[in-house]
Design a protein around this motif. Structure first.
Motif, short mmCIF file in Angstrom:
data_model
loop_
_atom_site.label_atom_id
_atom_site.label_comp_id
_atom_site.label_asym_id
_atom_site.label_seq_id
_atom_site.Cartn_x
_atom_site.Cartn_y
_atom_site.Cartn_z
N GLY A 85 3.03 7.35 -8.52
CA GLY A 85 4.35 6.08 -8.44
C GLY A 85 4.35 5.52 -7.20
N ASN A 86 4.06 5.14 -6.83
CA ASN A 86 4.10 3.69 -5.17
C ASN A 86 4.55 4.77 -4.13
OD1 ASN A 86 3.52 1.64 -4.43
ND2 ASN A 86 5.12 0.45 -5.02
N GLY A 87 4.40 5.60 -3.83
CA GLY A 87 5.05 6.56 -2.86
C GLY A 87 6.29 7.48 -3.96
N SER B 48 -1.59 -1.63 -1.79
CA SER B 48 -1.67 -0.33 -2.28
C SER B 48 0.45 -0.31 -2.92
CB SER B 48 -1.14 0.17 -1.09
OG SER B 48 0.07 0.17 -0.10
N GLY B 49 0.82 -1.00 -4.22
CA GLY B 49 1.41 -1.36 -4.63
C GLY B 49 2.58 -1.96 -4.66
N TYR C 109 -3.19 -0.97 -6.04
CA TYR C 109 -4.16 0.35 -6.61
C TYR C 109 -2.79 0.98 -6.35
CZ TYR C 109 -7.56 -3.04 -6.34
OH TYR C 109 -8.87 -3.57 -6.27
N ARG C 110 -3.30 2.64 -6.33
CA ARG C 110 -2.49 3.75 -5.80
C ARG C 110 -2.34 3.90 -4.33
NH1 ARG C 110 -4.49 7.60 -9.57
NH2 ARG C 110 -6.31 7.35 -8.56
N GLY C 111 -3.14 3.60 -3.76
CA GLY C 111 -3.53 3.78 -2.45
C GLY C 111 -4.35 2.33 -1.37
N THR C 112 -4.41 3.07 -0.45
CA THR C 112 -5.45 2.49 0.31
C THR C 112 -6.67 2.78 0.56
OG1 THR C 112 -3.68 2.43 2.50
CG2 THR C 112 -6.22 1.70 3.56
N GLY C 113 -6.84 3.76 -0.15
CA GLY C 113 -8.58 4.11 -0.19
C GLY C 113 -9.00 3.14 -1.25
#
Length: 320
Positions: free
Chosen positions: A67-69, A155-156, A181-185
């Motif tokens: 949810g983008n954090g 990351s969003g 994306y959903r996150g850095t990874g």
């Protein structure tokens, strides 16, 4: 004002209550609202062992991405406010996302109490080696020659990577395509694979890839060269106006957490972040262990939310 009053109350007045309360009475959970491997995760894991030693309880990281954090943020907001569940926040989620999406379901400034800042880092701009650019100047020229053909990751929507790149586009006139994306990874994985070509982030997750040549840094965003990347020129050195986009990561607590607990956490973090081992670990990863107290964190959140709100209006960024 009531929260500020609690945090600012004289230590002598709070000391009897602080001694009486049985905290911590069990392990402490640090919620990270993103997958493992990013800057927020690094900041959390930097303090778990030394903070646990000082508090006499284990401190563990719980990654709650999505949810983008929002998923991790809401989990922290709804946690019992007893000091055993805390949030390691990310400046993009705390300031950039509210600037884009408003404060419908939650407001970080209203629903969380700052404890202290953990780390702070300027950003590094990087490209996939397939891009024929070794400086930001060369990248901008290449992007102008290939409008709409290059992708950048974030990351969003509302993340610092997103807002920073959109501000760069506004200032330089380049046309590069946003891929959230959903996150850095996940973002770094696709950058390594060449599915996106440009990215900006704090150094800790990417330093190893610069060393082995799988990614190429082209600029840093600070006023001075980053000590972990002394060979990389700053934006200013290359003739660009700096982008005020430091990534910073504070510790926060649910509203209602007792003031003595917040004060003890703040002071223990002050001590932990001054430890030479912690300072060295942060420096080796390319960031800075940089304590700032609760009032400084609250002020920075307000200031940066206002600044990014202005950028959002100028660029025309819309919520997802």
């Amino acid at each position: 004002m009531r929260r500020r009053g609690l945090l600012a109350a004289p230590a002598l007045l709070l000391a009897p209550t602080a001694r009486a309360q049985d905290w911590p009475s069990r392990p402490i959970t640090l919620i990270v609202a993103s997958p493992a491997g990013g800057g927020t995760d690094f900041a959390a894991r930097l303090i778990t062992e030394p903070l646990g030693q000082r508090l006499g309880q284990s401190v563990v990281v719980e990654n709650r991405p999505g949810g983008n954090g929002a998923i991790g943020m809401l989990a922290a907001i709804r946690a019992r406010p007893d000091g055993h569940t805390l949030l390691v926040g990310y400046s993009g989620t705390l300031t950039g996302k509210p600037a884009v999406e408003g404060v419908a379901d939650y407001d970080p400034a209203r629903d969380l109490l700052p404890v202290a800042q953990i780390t702070n880092s300027p950003q590094v701009m990087m490209v996939h080696p397939s891009v024929p650019a070794r400086t930001l100047t060369e990248f901008v020229a290449h992007a102008k020659a290939n409008p709409g053909k290059l992708n950048y990751g974030s990351s969003g929507n509302g993340s610092l990577h997103h807002l920073g790149c959109e501000l760069l586009k506004l200032r330089t006139g380049i046309d590069i395509v946003h891929v959230p994306y959903r996150g850095t990874g996940e973002t770094i994985s696709d950058l390594l694979a060449g599915r996106i070509q440009f990215y900006m982030n704090s150094p800790p997750p990417v330093l190893a890839f610069f060393k082995d040549g799988r990614l190429r840094p082209v600029a840093t965003t600070g006023e001075e060269r980053h000590r972990a990347l002394p060979e990389v020129p700053t934006m200013i050195e290359q003739g660009f106006a700096p982008i005020p986009i430091d990534s910073w990561f504070p510790l926060l607590a649910p509203v209602g957490t007792p003031a003595p607990t917040l004060l003890r956490l703040q002071e223990e973090l002050r001590t932990v972040l001054a430890e030479p081992l912690v300072q060295r670990r942060a420096a080796e990863a390319g960031t800075f262990a940089a304590f700032a107290d609760a009032d400084a964190v609250a002020t920075r959140m307000r200031r940066e939310t206002m600044a990014w709100t202005d950028v959002v209006k100028r660029v025309g960024i819309k919520p997802d």
